[in-house]
Design a protein around this motif. Sequence first.
Motif, PDB file in Angstrom:
ATOM      1  N   GLU A  31       1.153  -1.209   0.340  1.00 52.38           N
ATOM      2  CA  GLU A  31       0.242  -0.079   0.427  1.00 52.38           C
ATOM      3  C   GLU A  31       1.012   1.021   0.125  1.00 52.38           C
ATOM      4  O   GLU A  31       0.500   2.020  -0.862  1.00 52.38           O
ATOM      5  CB  GLU A  31      -0.938   0.071   0.813  1.00 52.38           C
ATOM      6  N   VAL A  32       2.015   1.121   0.313  1.00 57.04           N
ATOM      7  CA  VAL A  32       2.975   2.238   0.693  1.00 57.04           C
ATOM      8  C   VAL A  32       3.702   2.511  -0.389  1.00 57.04           C
ATOM      9  O   VAL A  32       3.772   3.675  -0.870  1.00 57.04           O
ATOM     10  CB  VAL A  32       3.685   2.740   2.376  1.00 57.04           C
ATOM     11  N   HIS A  33       3.954   1.064  -0.823  1.00 55.93           N
ATOM     12  CA  HIS A  33       4.866   1.254  -2.428  1.00 55.93           C
ATOM     13  C   HIS A  33       4.147   2.093  -2.647  1.00 55.93           C
ATOM     14  O   HIS A  33       4.382   2.906  -4.118  1.00 55.93           O
ATOM     15  CB  HIS A  33       5.245   0.029  -2.552  1.00 55.93           C
ATOM     16  N   ALA A  34       2.817   1.565  -2.986  1.00 54.06           N
ATOM     17  CA  ALA A  34       1.494   2.288  -4.444  1.00 54.06           C
ATOM     18  C   ALA A  34       1.712   3.660  -3.965  1.00 54.06           C
ATOM     19  O   ALA A  34       1.568   4.324  -5.160  1.00 54.06           O
ATOM     20  CB  ALA A  34      -0.055   1.473  -4.559  1.00 54.06           C
ATOM     21  N   PHE A  35       1.091   4.523  -3.388  1.00 52.95           N
ATOM     22  CA  PHE A  35       1.142   5.123  -2.449  1.00 52.95           C
ATOM     23  C   PHE A  35       2.459   6.323  -3.482  1.00 52.95           C
ATOM     24  O   PHE A  35       2.552   7.066  -4.179  1.00 52.95           O
ATOM     25  CB  PHE A  35       0.769   5.811  -1.577  1.00 52.95           C
ATOM     26  N   TRP A  36       3.660   5.740  -3.190  1.00 50.20           N
ATOM     27  CA  TRP A  36       4.829   6.717  -3.495  1.00 50.20           C
ATOM     28  C   TRP A  36       5.277   6.641  -4.955  1.00 50.20           C
ATOM     29  O   TRP A  36       5.497   7.381  -5.510  1.00 50.20           O
ATOM     30  CB  TRP A  36       6.490   6.169  -2.667  1.00 50.20           C
ATOM     31  N   ASN A  37       4.793   5.142  -5.685  1.00 47.60           N
ATOM     32  CA  ASN A  37       4.512   5.431  -7.039  1.00 47.60           C
ATOM     33  C   ASN A  37       4.018   6.729  -7.652  1.00 47.60           C
ATOM     34  O   ASN A  37       4.335   7.420  -8.227  1.00 47.60           O
ATOM     35  CB  ASN A  37       3.763   3.908  -7.540  1.00 47.60           C
ATOM     36  N   GLU A  38       2.987   6.707  -7.171  1.00 52.13           N
ATOM     37  CA  GLU A  38       1.351   7.828  -7.474  1.00 52.13           C
ATOM     38  C   GLU A  38       2.668   8.581  -7.459  1.00 52.13           C
ATOM     39  O   GLU A  38       2.290   9.836  -7.823  1.00 52.13           O
ATOM     40  CB  GLU A  38       0.180   7.762  -6.938  1.00 52.13           C
ATOM     41  N   HIS A  39       2.673   9.071  -6.293  1.00 51.39           N
ATOM     42  CA  HIS A  39       3.628  10.462  -5.347  1.00 51.39           C
ATOM     43  C   HIS A  39       4.855  11.043  -6.681  1.00 51.39           C
ATOM     44  O   HIS A  39       4.818  11.611  -6.959  1.00 51.39           O
ATOM     45  CB  HIS A  39       4.052  10.781  -4.049  1.00 51.39           C
ATOM     46  N   GLU A  40       5.404  10.623  -7.087  1.00 50.54           N
ATOM     47  CA  GLU A  40       6.469   9.985  -7.833  1.00 50.54           C
ATOM     48  C   GLU A  40       6.267  10.161  -9.422  1.00 50.54           C
ATOM     49  O   GLU A  40       7.447  10.554 -10.148  1.00 50.54           O
ATOM     50  CB  GLU A  40       7.414   8.388  -8.000  1.00 50.54           C
ATOM     51  N   TYR A  75       7.126   0.530  -9.963  1.00 44.66           N
ATOM     52  CA  TYR A  75       7.957   2.316  -9.005  1.00 44.66           C
ATOM     53  C   TYR A  75       9.162   1.935 -10.599  1.00 44.66           C
ATOM     54  O   TYR A  75       9.520   2.896 -10.652  1.00 44.66           O
ATOM     55  CB  TYR A  75       8.599   1.306  -8.314  1.00 44.66           C
TER      56      TYR A  75
END
Length: 89
Positions: A31-40, A75
């Motif tokens: 879940e956190v990885h998916a959030f950062w993918n979108e953020h990046e 990512y």
Amino acid sequence: MGKLIYAANISLDGYLEDENGSFDWSVPNEEVHAFWNEHERHIGTSLYGRRLYETMRVWGDDQCLTNEPAVVREYAEVWRERGGALAAT
């Protein structure tokens, strides 16, 4: 004018690395990885110091990521689409 966003994984007691210089303790869940993918996706340029840049270069190597979950491979795609990062010396 652009935005400057500073982000760092840090423990509650203020450490970035463990006693061996590793930051494996901060590996994100899916879940956190998916959030950062979108953020990046919305970041134009990332600036890393030399040591972190050398660590991040793994995202350019498909062979290392073959057996990783889809969110991790995603990512790598985001990182490559942005052209990787600029290394600071």
